[in-house]
Scaffold this active site. Structure first.
Site, PDB file in Angstrom:
ATOM      1  N   ASN A   9       0.872  -1.173   0.000  1.00  0.00           N
ATOM      2  CA  ASN A   9       0.000   0.000   0.000  1.00  0.00           C
ATOM      3  C   ASN A   9       0.912   1.227   0.000  1.00  0.00           C
ATOM      4  OD1 ASN A   9      -1.797   2.031   0.456  1.00  0.00           O
ATOM      5  ND2 ASN A   9      -2.318   1.425   2.557  1.00  0.00           N
ATOM      6  N   TRP A  10       1.020   1.835  -1.165  1.00  0.00           N
ATOM      7  CA  TRP A  10       1.934   2.984  -1.284  1.00  0.00           C
ATOM      8  C   TRP A  10       1.339   4.263  -0.710  1.00  0.00           C
ATOM      9  CZ3 TRP A  10       4.379   2.665  -6.903  1.00  0.00           C
ATOM     10  CH2 TRP A  10       5.317   1.623  -6.920  1.00  0.00           C
ATOM     11  N   LYS A  11       0.061   4.225  -0.367  1.00  0.00           N
ATOM     12  CA  LYS A  11      -0.610   5.417   0.164  1.00  0.00           C
ATOM     13  C   LYS A  11      -0.365   6.611  -0.779  1.00  0.00           C
ATOM     14  CE  LYS A  11      -0.023   3.448   4.705  1.00  0.00           C
ATOM     15  NZ  LYS A  11      -0.022   3.653   6.148  1.00  0.00           N
ATOM     16  N   HIS A  95      -9.439   0.853   4.557  1.00  0.00           N
ATOM     17  CA  HIS A  95      -8.189   1.067   5.304  1.00  0.00           C
ATOM     18  C   HIS A  95      -8.462   2.025   6.472  1.00  0.00           C
ATOM     19  CE1 HIS A  95      -4.139   2.457   6.223  1.00  0.00           C
ATOM     20  NE2 HIS A  95      -3.735   1.311   5.689  1.00  0.00           N
ATOM     21  N   GLU A  97      -6.954   4.497   7.531  1.00  0.00           N
ATOM     22  CA  GLU A  97      -6.808   5.925   7.210  1.00  0.00           C
ATOM     23  C   GLU A  97      -8.044   6.439   6.470  1.00  0.00           C
ATOM     24  OE1 GLU A  97      -2.984   5.549   5.337  1.00  0.00           O
ATOM     25  OE2 GLU A  97      -2.119   5.058   7.284  1.00  0.00           O
ATOM     26  N   GLU A 163      -5.358  -5.097  10.395  1.00  0.00           N
ATOM     27  CA  GLU A 163      -4.374  -4.045  10.618  1.00  0.00           C
ATOM     28  C   GLU A 163      -4.675  -3.327  11.930  1.00  0.00           C
ATOM     29  OE1 GLU A 163      -2.318  -2.863   6.746  1.00  0.00           O
ATOM     30  OE2 GLU A 163      -4.002  -1.525   7.047  1.00  0.00           O
ATOM     31  N   GLY A 169       2.514   2.152  10.881  1.00  0.00           N
ATOM     32  CA  GLY A 169       3.329   3.328  10.601  1.00  0.00           C
ATOM     33  C   GLY A 169       4.378   3.705  11.629  1.00  0.00           C
ATOM     34  N   SER A 209       3.498  -2.124  10.370  1.00  0.00           N
ATOM     35  CA  SER A 209       4.958  -2.075  10.549  1.00  0.00           C
ATOM     36  C   SER A 209       5.672  -3.373  10.185  1.00  0.00           C
ATOM     37  CB  SER A 209       5.301  -1.684  11.993  1.00  0.00           C
ATOM     38  OG  SER A 209       4.766  -0.424  12.290  1.00  0.00           O
ATOM     39  N   GLY A 230       2.868  -1.039   4.311  1.00  0.00           N
ATOM     40  CA  GLY A 230       2.933   0.381   3.970  1.00  0.00           C
ATOM     41  C   GLY A 230       4.374   0.810   3.760  1.00  0.00           C
ATOM     42  N   GLY A 231       4.973   1.388   4.797  1.00  0.00           N
ATOM     43  CA  GLY A 231       6.305   1.990   4.697  1.00  0.00           C
ATOM     44  C   GLY A 231       7.354   1.126   3.999  1.00  0.00           C
TER      45      GLY A 231
HETATM   46  C1  PEP Z   1      -0.785   0.218   6.213  1.00  0.00           C
HETATM   47  O1  PEP Z   1      -1.096   1.382   6.449  1.00  0.00           O
HETATM   48  O2  PEP Z   1      -1.518  -0.482   5.487  1.00  0.00           O
HETATM   49  C2  PEP Z   1       0.427  -0.304   6.823  1.00  0.00           C
HETATM   50  C3  PEP Z   1       0.455  -1.568   7.123  1.00  0.00           C
HETATM   51  O3  PEP Z   1       1.446   0.588   7.029  1.00  0.00           O
HETATM   52  P1  PEP Z   1       2.888   0.292   7.695  1.00  0.00           P
HETATM   53  O4  PEP Z   1       3.396  -0.983   7.076  1.00  0.00           O
HETATM   54  O5  PEP Z   1       3.705   1.475   7.340  1.00  0.00           O
HETATM   55  O6  PEP Z   1       2.636   0.144   9.156  1.00  0.00           O
END
Ligand code: PEP
Length: 245
Positions: A9-11, A95, A97, A163, A169, A209, A230-231
């Site tokens: 997920n590149w957001k 999601h 967010e 999640e 994050g 994370s 994500g990250g």
């Molecule tokens: C996400 O927001 O879907 C996510 C899992 O982010 P991160 O891996 O950065 O925690």
């Protein structure tokens, strides 16, 4: 056996140049990752270049959101059929967010999930508690109001993303034990509503994370069917490490 799914997920990250250079580095590194499905979800603007870059590879492209109507006067929205026509196979729905900043509710998540399935997309439907102590209540409610309303046939077409919001994050990953317990809880709700076979077949991926350093122990849990990342998905080398586990 459930095939693992590793989704990025590149957001709201990467423009056209960033997308192009990611795939240039990532694709050769991911060539041998045949044991899992790989899905990358860039911004809508970068879907076309991502689809072109991955043509002929095993990497699939997904969107990060959709609207539930097929077309009409809904300024700024993108529909399931549009996403499908652009070459995507998946879409992230609900999601945290989206729930937090854009007012998505369990009810809109259900509508979007149905719209995605009707468009021929695989929705990755996200659930997760904001605070660790609320896990049971929140998962029960999100499942009951957001997923349990699907027909049996539609349920068979979804992937669930667990999640925990507190783990997204900021580097605080759920332990493999905590994540697996939550997945078991979700699978138990799935069993109550859709039966043992459907519950056993549905993939539940973990997000929060996930990084090359903690992914192996999470993946060792039989309940964890992959990751939503994500990250660590923004860097081709770290995301390649995750798909090559
Ligand atoms: C996400 O927001 O879907 C996510 C899992 O982010 P991160 O891996 O950065 O925690």
């Amino acid at each position: 056996m459930r095939t693992p799914l590793i989704a990025a997920n590149w957001k709201m990250h990467k423009d056209l140049d960033g997308t192009t250079s990611f795939f240039k580095s990532f694709l050769p590194l991911a060539e041998r990752a045949a044991h899992c499905e790989i899905v990358i979800c860039p911004s809508f603007l970068d879907v076309e270049s991502a689809v072109n870059a991955t043509r002929g590879t095993r990497v699939r492209i997904g969107a990060q959101n959709l609207y539930w109507e097929n077309e009409g006067a809904f300024t700024g929205e993108v529909s399931g059929p549009m996403i499908k026509a652009s070459g995507c196979s998946h879409v992230i729905v609900g999601h945290s967010e989206r729930r937090r900043y854009f007012g998505e509710t369990n009810e809109t998540v259900l509508k979007k999930t149905i719209a995605a399935l009707d468009a021929g997309l695989t929705p990755i439907v996200c659930l997760g508690e904001r605070q660790e102590r609320n896990v049971e209540t929140v998962l029960e409610e999100q499942f009951r109001c957001g997923i349990a309303g699907l027909s049996d046939e539609r349920f068979a077409g979804i992937v669930i993303g667990y999640e925990p919001v507190w783990a997204i994050g900021d580097g605080e990953t759920a332990t493999p034990q905590v994540a697996a317990d939550a997945h078991r809880l979700i699978r138990a709700h799935a069993k109550d509503r859709f039966g043992a076979e459907a519950a056993n077949n549905v993939r539940i991926v973990y997000g929060g994370s996930v990084k090359p350093g903690n992914a192996k122990s999470l993946m060792a849990e039989p309940e964890i069917d992959g990751f939503l990342v994500g990250g660590a998905s923004l860097d081709p080398v770290s995301f390649a490490a995750l798909v090559n586990l």
